[in-house]
Design a protein around this motif. Structure first.
Motif, PDB file in Angstrom:
ATOM      1  N   ILE A 105       0.838  -1.199   0.000  1.00 14.74           N
ATOM      2  CA  ILE A 105       0.000   0.000   0.000  1.00 14.74           C
ATOM      3  C   ILE A 105       0.873   1.249   0.000  1.00 14.74           C
ATOM      4  O   ILE A 105       0.613   2.218  -0.733  1.00 14.74           O
ATOM      5  N   ALA A 106       1.915   1.253   0.828  1.00 14.99           N
ATOM      6  CA  ALA A 106       2.799   2.414   0.925  1.00 14.99           C
ATOM      7  C   ALA A 106       3.491   2.700  -0.407  1.00 14.99           C
ATOM      8  O   ALA A 106       3.732   3.865  -0.758  1.00 14.99           O
ATOM      9  N   LYS A 107       3.795   1.670  -1.154  1.00 16.44           N
ATOM     10  CA  LYS A 107       4.432   1.873  -2.460  1.00 16.44           C
ATOM     11  C   LYS A 107       3.526   2.673  -3.386  1.00 16.44           C
ATOM     12  O   LYS A 107       3.983   3.562  -4.123  1.00 16.44           O
ATOM     13  N   ASP A 108       2.222   2.371  -3.359  1.00 20.93           N
ATOM     14  CA  ASP A 108       1.257   3.144  -4.153  1.00 20.93           C
ATOM     15  C   ASP A 108       1.097   4.561  -3.597  1.00 20.93           C
ATOM     16  O   ASP A 108       1.112   5.546  -4.339  1.00 20.93           O
ATOM     17  N   TRP A 109       0.929   4.648  -2.292  1.00 25.01           N
ATOM     18  CA  TRP A 109       0.708   5.924  -1.606  1.00 25.01           C
ATOM     19  C   TRP A 109       1.846   6.908  -1.885  1.00 25.01           C
ATOM     20  O   TRP A 109       1.622   8.095  -2.124  1.00 25.01           O
ATOM     21  N   ALA A 110       3.075   6.393  -1.844  1.00 22.58           N
ATOM     22  CA  ALA A 110       4.246   7.263  -1.995  1.00 22.58           C
ATOM     23  C   ALA A 110       4.318   7.916  -3.369  1.00 22.58           C
ATOM     24  O   ALA A 110       4.939   8.975  -3.523  1.00 22.58           O
ATOM     25  N   THR A 111       3.685   7.320  -4.370  1.00 20.65           N
ATOM     26  CA  THR A 111       3.705   7.948  -5.701  1.00 20.65           C
ATOM     27  C   THR A 111       2.979   9.280  -5.696  1.00 20.65           C
ATOM     28  O   THR A 111       3.322  10.186  -6.474  1.00 20.65           O
ATOM     29  N   LEU A 112       1.978   9.432  -4.833  1.00 22.75           N
ATOM     30  CA  LEU A 112       1.265  10.707  -4.708  1.00 22.75           C
ATOM     31  C   LEU A 112       2.007  11.672  -3.793  1.00 22.75           C
ATOM     32  O   LEU A 112       2.154  12.857  -4.112  1.00 22.75           O
ATOM     33  N   ILE A 113       2.477  11.174  -2.652  1.00 25.83           N
ATOM     34  CA  ILE A 113       3.196  12.029  -1.700  1.00 25.83           C
ATOM     35  C   ILE A 113       4.412  12.673  -2.353  1.00 25.83           C
ATOM     36  O   ILE A 113       4.777  13.809  -2.035  1.00 25.83           O
ATOM     37  N   ALA A 114       5.038  11.973  -3.300  1.00 31.12           N
ATOM     38  CA  ALA A 114       6.224  12.521  -3.979  1.00 31.12           C
ATOM     39  C   ALA A 114       5.934  13.841  -4.673  1.00 31.12           C
ATOM     40  O   ALA A 114       6.843  14.647  -4.907  1.00 31.12           O
ATOM     41  N   HIS A 115       4.670  14.110  -4.993  1.00 32.38           N
ATOM     42  CA  HIS A 115       4.297  15.330  -5.721  1.00 32.38           C
ATOM     43  C   HIS A 115       3.574  16.345  -4.830  1.00 32.38           C
ATOM     44  O   HIS A 115       3.023  17.321  -5.343  1.00 32.38           O
ATOM     45  N   SER A 116       3.591  16.132  -3.530  1.00 31.10           N
ATOM     46  CA  SER A 116       2.788  16.977  -2.642  1.00 31.10           C
ATOM     47  C   SER A 116       3.251  18.425  -2.639  1.00 31.10           C
ATOM     48  O   SER A 116       2.457  19.339  -2.897  1.00 31.10           O
ATOM     49  N   THR A 117       4.499  18.679  -2.356  1.00 30.63           N
ATOM     50  CA  THR A 117       4.957  20.069  -2.300  1.00 30.63           C
ATOM     51  C   THR A 117       5.044  20.690  -3.688  1.00 30.63           C
ATOM     52  O   THR A 117       4.689  21.863  -3.873  1.00 30.63           O
ATOM     53  N   SER A 118       5.476  19.918  -4.669  1.00 29.24           N
ATOM     54  CA  SER A 118       5.616  20.489  -6.015  1.00 29.24           C
ATOM     55  C   SER A 118       4.265  20.889  -6.599  1.00 29.24           C
ATOM     56  O   SER A 118       4.163  21.897  -7.314  1.00 29.24           O
ATOM     57  N   GLU A 119       3.194  20.148  -6.301  1.00 30.26           N
ATOM     58  CA  GLU A 119       1.872  20.501  -6.811  1.00 30.26           C
ATOM     59  C   GLU A 119       1.263  21.690  -6.064  1.00 30.26           C
ATOM     60  O   GLU A 119       0.452  22.424  -6.627  1.00 30.26           O
ATOM     61  N   HIS A 120       1.650  21.887  -4.827  1.00 34.33           N
ATOM     62  CA  HIS A 120       1.209  23.078  -4.090  1.00 34.33           C
ATOM     63  C   HIS A 120       1.955  24.332  -4.542  1.00 34.33           C
ATOM     64  O   HIS A 120       1.426  25.444  -4.445  1.00 34.33           O
ATOM     65  N   ALA A 121       3.189  24.168  -4.998  1.00 36.39           N
ATOM     66  CA  ALA A 121       4.103  25.303  -5.132  1.00 36.39           C
ATOM     67  C   ALA A 121       3.561  26.419  -6.028  1.00 36.39           C
ATOM     68  O   ALA A 121       3.555  27.599  -5.636  1.00 36.39           O
TER      69      ALA A 121
END
Length: 413
Positions: A105-121
């Motif tokens: 599950i974490a492997k899937d989840w991390a694909t989204l978290i990797a873009h968290s700050t860049s998508e907010h920026a």
């Protein structure tokens, strides 16, 4: 092709979905019963958690299970009368939390978290919200040497496996970094990638203002009035009936109220949480998690926000003061704490799924109906990232990350 869309829910996830659809050229109507950012998105710790590469599992260690069962920690509490109704979904959540399953599950989840700050920026800049955001990370702090060693080992694993950046701090270094602390901790971790927001509800409001400045429509309305209308969808708002070709359910902990009558029995539940602001003679330089107790101390414009862990209870049950009282004791050990700012604590609910992943994509049996909810603790962090994924699916484009783990039909509904 341009389409008309109602987005139901003006929290971080709904506003982000509206912004992404608008950027693709669609005509978007954003609807909520309240002003943007006044519900779940208002009440969190204000962190864009780039380090949160693994979702929160239920514990499997006997000692931790006993601690939670006896309600000895502010990290977890529950209403006893709620457990029989919650048990099937908690059992499924516990099953998904087993180490081998959680790792997948974490492997899937991390694909989204990797873009968290860049998508907010970009939106932070375009919305003129730089004054709300500090890009200096936050601290974990442990009281016990053994838990500090375990936490440090996990941080190193996150770094090695996911590229998350951190600095280790012994007790003396942590005190030097946070002079406001009055408690000596065994040690801590400075996560350097996350960003801290000093008014999370206001950040959502600024994003919503960006949406309307670009021509988007924002209205008050009741999501329960959504109905199929020919080949589209209609909704009653304060400005009268509205009709569009598509409708997006981004209602967080209220999503089930709308989708259950339509026949979608997704395994959803809520974790409730509390916060309260306090006056402090000396403010922390950045948010700090008292990691042994699951209590976050977050500097905000309104004061020091103390947030609790998870309370398992019906979404609309009366508040219980126990968990926040325990959290306040933890905070008073850690630093000098003055009087509460508000007369009453804030209470909200986090929208969760039993497999810890959000539900994103087309409703299986209703053309033009779409889902984007179930982000648990990380809706504030992931709103822009999942909004982008949703817009890719909506437009029939190749998603920028694999969408398969998040599609609604994974539950067979």
């Amino acid at each position: 092709m341009t389409r008309s869309v109602i987005v139901l829910g003006a929290g971080m996830v709904g506003v982000s979905t509206a912004l992404h659809l608008q950027a693709r050229g669609h005509e978007v109507l954003l609807v909520d019963r309240k002003a943007p950012g006044r519900e779940t998105s208002y009440g969190n710790a204000g962190l864009i958690q780039r380090e949160a590469v693994e979702p929160y599992p239920l514990p499997h260690e006997p000692a931790e299970l006993v601690q939670h069962a006896l309600r000895l920690s502010p990290a977890v509490s529950y209403h006893l009368c709620a457990l029989p109704g919650l048990m099937p979904r908690l059992a499924a959540y516990w099953w998904a939390s087993m180490p081998s399953r959680h790792a997948r599950i974490a492997k899937d989840w991390a694909t989204l978290i990797a873009h968290s700050t860049s998508e907010h920026a970009d939106w932070i800049e375009q919305a003129g919200a730089q004054d709300l955001v500090r890009k200096k990370g936050f601290h974990f702090a442990w009281r016990h040497a053994a838990s500090f060693r375990e936490g440090l080992a996990k941080a190193q694993r996150y770094h090695d496996q996911y590229g998350v950046q951190f600095s280790a701090l012994d007790g003396e270094a942590l005190c030097a970094a946070e002079p406001a602390l009055t408690q000596r901790f065994a040690g801590g971790v400075h996560w350097t990638d996350p960003w801290a927001v000093n008014d999370p509800g206001e950040l959502v409001a600024r994003y919503a203002a960006l949406f309307t400045a670009r021509g988007g429509r924002l209205m008050r309305g009741d999501a329960s009035s959504l109905k199929q209308a020919g080949k589209g969808w209609s909704l009653i708002t304060e400005e009268g009936p509205q009709q569009t070709s598509d409708a997006v359910v981004a209602l967080g902990p209220w999503a089930e109220d709308l989708i259950l009558p339509l026949g979608y029995r997704l395994p959803l539940f809520v974790k409730r949480g509390y916060h309260r602001h306090y006056q402090v003679p000396r403010q922390l330089s950045m948010p700090l998690l008292c990691a042994d107790d699951g209590v976050m101390l977050a500097p905000m414009r309104a004061g020091l926000r103390i947030t609790t862990g998870a309370e398992l209870a019906p979404r609309d049950a009366p508040p219980s003061p126990v968990q926040l009282a325990m959290a306040e004791k933890v905070a008073r050990r850690a630093l000098s704490l003055g009087e509460p700012v508000e007369a009453q604590p804030w209470l909200g609910a986090r929208p969760c799924t039993v497999d810890m992943k959000p539900v994103i994509g087309a409703a299986p049996r209703h053309p033009g109906l779409w889902f984007n909810f179930g982000h648990a603790h990380q809706g504030f962090t992931l709103g822009p990232a999942t909004g982008r994924l949703f817009a890719d699916l909506f437009d029939g484009k190749t998603p920028y990350v694999d969408a398969t783990p998040f599609l609604p039909d994974r539950f067979g509904s």
